[in-house]
Design an enzyme around this catalytic site. Structure first.
Site, short mmCIF file in Angstrom:
data_model
loop_
_atom_site.label_atom_id
_atom_site.label_comp_id
_atom_site.label_asym_id
_atom_site.label_seq_id
_atom_site.Cartn_x
_atom_site.Cartn_y
_atom_site.Cartn_z
N CYS A 30 -6.50 -5.74 -0.45
CA CYS A 30 -5.85 -4.78 -1.83
C CYS A 30 -4.34 -5.33 -1.51
CB CYS A 30 -5.89 -3.43 -1.37
SG CYS A 30 -7.57 -2.62 -1.63
N ARG A 67 -1.23 -1.30 -16.64
CA ARG A 67 -2.10 -0.10 -16.41
C ARG A 67 -1.36 0.78 -15.55
NH1 ARG A 67 -6.56 -2.16 -13.13
NH2 ARG A 67 -5.45 -3.98 -12.46
N TRP A 88 -6.88 6.55 14.35
CA TRP A 88 -7.29 5.02 15.09
C TRP A 88 -5.95 4.68 15.59
CZ3 TRP A 88 -5.76 0.08 14.81
CH2 TRP A 88 -6.74 -0.65 15.38
N GLU A 106 -1.92 -3.40 -1.23
CA GLU A 106 -0.94 -2.67 -0.44
C GLU A 106 -1.05 -3.42 0.88
OE1 GLU A 106 -2.76 0.59 -3.27
OE2 GLU A 106 -3.53 -1.52 -2.54
N CYS A 126 -6.72 2.98 -2.16
CA CYS A 126 -8.38 3.43 -1.89
C CYS A 126 -8.23 3.92 -0.61
CB CYS A 126 -9.00 1.96 -1.88
SG CYS A 126 -8.68 0.71 -0.63
#
Length: 158
Positions: free
Chosen positions: A61, A89, A134, A63, A95
């Protein structure tokens, strides 16, 4: 669940405009491989951009590309990130994979995203209230377990 949001600052608006310029300059259309742009601000105020690389195998992505660009340029502490779609857009929220990466590597970062009240800035920890963390050294940790510090030196799990 009530998520604390902040009004956008002039710096946030600058970040959105930067991400829009990245995607506008590099898009290849509605069904192309490059349809999202991102911008991330470092603590020193420098801005780094990224563009997605769509691929059927799950390419990165925008990002994540922006995070890599910032890191490769020497930025270690990042304060804010935003993603913008091509063809006007607008701003998109990250995500799940991006949220987890932001949470693990930059737990203090703010994310600009659309809300019912318009565009707002939200802390990544507030977007991931029940997340398990993590770390490179410790691997996955169950929710609520305090672990070692994250990759940027901040606590990775609440």
């Amino acid at each position: 669940m009530d998520i604390p949001c902040r009004e956008l600052t002039p710096e946030d608006l600058e970040l959105i405009a930067f991400a829009k310029r990245v995607v506008d300059a590099n898009t290849d259309g509605e069904d192309g491989a490059h349809t999202m742009g991102a911008a991330v601000r470092a603590a020193d105020g420098k801005i780094y951009g990224g563009i997605n690389v769509y691929h059927f195998t799950g390419g990165p992505c925008a990002e994540l590309v922006a995070l890599g660009h910032a890191r490769a340029s020497g930025a270690r502490e990042l304060t804010t990130i935003v993603a913008v779609g091509n063809l006007d857009r607008g701003v998109f929220d990250p995500c799940g994979r991006d949220r987890q990466v932001l949470f693990d590597y930059h737990p203090g970062i703010r994310v600009i995203l659309p809300t019912p009240d318009g565009l707002r800035s939200v802390g990544i920890r507030d977007l991931m209230p029940l997340a398990a963390g993590w770390t490179i050294d410790g691997g996955a940790h169950p929710f609520g377990v305090n672990s070692t510090e994250g990759a940027d030196g901040a606590e990775a799990v609440r």
